[in-house]
Design an enzyme around this catalytic site. Sequence first.
Site, PDB file in Angstrom:
ATOM      1  N   LYS A   9       0.762  -1.254   0.071  1.00 39.67           N
ATOM      2  CA  LYS A   9       0.003   0.101  -0.073  1.00 39.67           C
ATOM      3  C   LYS A   9       0.880   1.090   0.102  1.00 39.67           C
ATOM      4  CE  LYS A   9      -2.530   1.467   3.589  1.00 39.67           C
ATOM      5  NZ  LYS A   9      -3.529   1.367   4.549  1.00 39.67           N
ATOM      6  N   LYS A  28       0.841   5.860   0.019  1.00 35.57           N
ATOM      7  CA  LYS A  28      -0.106   6.935   0.114  1.00 35.57           C
ATOM      8  C   LYS A  28      -0.056   7.841  -1.157  1.00 35.57           C
ATOM      9  CE  LYS A  28      -0.517   6.049   4.756  1.00 35.57           C
ATOM     10  NZ  LYS A  28      -1.968   6.038   5.338  1.00 35.57           N
ATOM     11  N   ASP A  66      -3.837   5.117  -0.558  1.00 36.29           N
ATOM     12  CA  ASP A  66      -4.502   5.471   0.625  1.00 36.29           C
ATOM     13  C   ASP A  66      -4.463   6.931   0.470  1.00 36.29           C
ATOM     14  OD1 ASP A  66      -5.632   6.284   2.957  1.00 36.29           O
ATOM     15  OD2 ASP A  66      -4.344   4.855   4.233  1.00 36.29           O
ATOM     16  N   GLU A 108     -11.493   2.897   8.814  1.00 33.15           N
ATOM     17  CA  GLU A 108     -10.762   3.171  10.031  1.00 33.15           C
ATOM     18  C   GLU A 108     -11.201   4.070  10.924  1.00 33.15           C
ATOM     19  OE1 GLU A 108      -6.653   4.970   9.524  1.00 33.15           O
ATOM     20  OE2 GLU A 108      -7.173   4.109   7.510  1.00 33.15           O
ATOM     21  N   HIS A 121      -7.984  -2.507   9.368  1.00 30.77           N
ATOM     22  CA  HIS A 121      -6.979  -1.587   9.630  1.00 30.77           C
ATOM     23  C   HIS A 121      -6.139  -1.715  10.795  1.00 30.77           C
ATOM     24  CE1 HIS A 121      -5.726   2.446  11.535  1.00 30.77           C
ATOM     25  NE2 HIS A 121      -4.934   2.520  10.314  1.00 30.77           N
ATOM     26  N   GLY A 181      -2.613   0.108  11.447  1.00 25.91           N
ATOM     27  CA  GLY A 181      -1.461   0.882  11.204  1.00 25.91           C
ATOM     28  C   GLY A 181      -1.047   1.708  12.551  1.00 25.91           C
ATOM     29  N   GLU A 210      -3.881  -5.479   7.501  1.00 23.70           N
ATOM     30  CA  GLU A 210      -2.816  -4.487   7.446  1.00 23.70           C
ATOM     31  C   GLU A 210      -1.543  -4.846   8.140  1.00 23.70           C
ATOM     32  OE1 GLU A 210      -1.731   0.360   7.309  1.00 23.70           O
ATOM     33  OE2 GLU A 210      -3.852  -0.457   8.055  1.00 23.70           O
TER      34      GLU A 210
END
Length: 296
Positions: A80, A82, A110, A163, A213, A215, A244
């Site tokens: 993934k 950003k 994301d 999330e 989620h 992270g 994740e």
Amino acid sequence: MSPEELVACVDFRYLSEALTRDEALDLLRRHASGKAQRTAELRDIGLPTYTSSAGWLGYSESKVRALCREYRAAGWRAFKMKVGSDDAQNVARAAVLREEIGPDCHLMMDANQVWDVPEAIAHMEPLARFNPLWIEEPTNPDDAIGHGAIAKAIAPIGVATGEHCPNRVVFKQLMQAGGLAFCQIDACRLGGVNEVLAVLLLAAKFGIPVCPHAGGVGLCEYVQHLSAFHYVAVAPTLDGVMIEYSDHLHEHFLHPVVVRDARYVLPEAPGYSITMKPDSLARYEFPSGAEWVGRR
């Protein structure tokens, strides 16, 4: 727990036009007979993951390339990155990741809520050629209708979010609006396991894979339990399911998550796996911990 006991844990208020108690009970009963077999299977193969540690904003191209190669060598096949509001930077970074991971690995994106609905649609157009599996949090996380509009406009790219969704009702609306292709529960945003169970049942009813989620600090430790339960008792498929994984700060926990060959190994210790070490709690306690005192 039996299907009857599990259903008794769920508050079905405000859900009945999307999911009834009887529908939930029928769903759980259909899968009850295979629990032992699926539990044994997870002990052997673990739970699939994706890494969000290779594509952070601000990383240099050389660092992104090095991290992609490191994670690929360790077994990861889903990455993934950003994305922000600058199309040229988004495209350049996506090109680097796709080149490094190849055409057969999943690439997810994301946006962390940075776009309005028309902006999300416009910014995803130049990124579509990199074949992203999903765009995560493309707009305000409460905007179910907006997510539905984005999903329709950018298909077959999926929309992932959750999330920042605080309750079962927002998840219900996202699913009803067709704005959710991947359901990203958060173990600490939702109000406890009971609320999580309601969302897992909704996702099963709508046929949506749950990709939690994880992270943040302790979130990997939390969600391994929820995902294992989801597969064993609620939705017995791993198709489209990825959890994740971020490989930082696990050293502060007594029973940190274990990942082998890019898959979560089922935890063996009882509990929720998020008890922190006393030394870590003392060091980071605000405002008296050594980590804060030294910054005054």
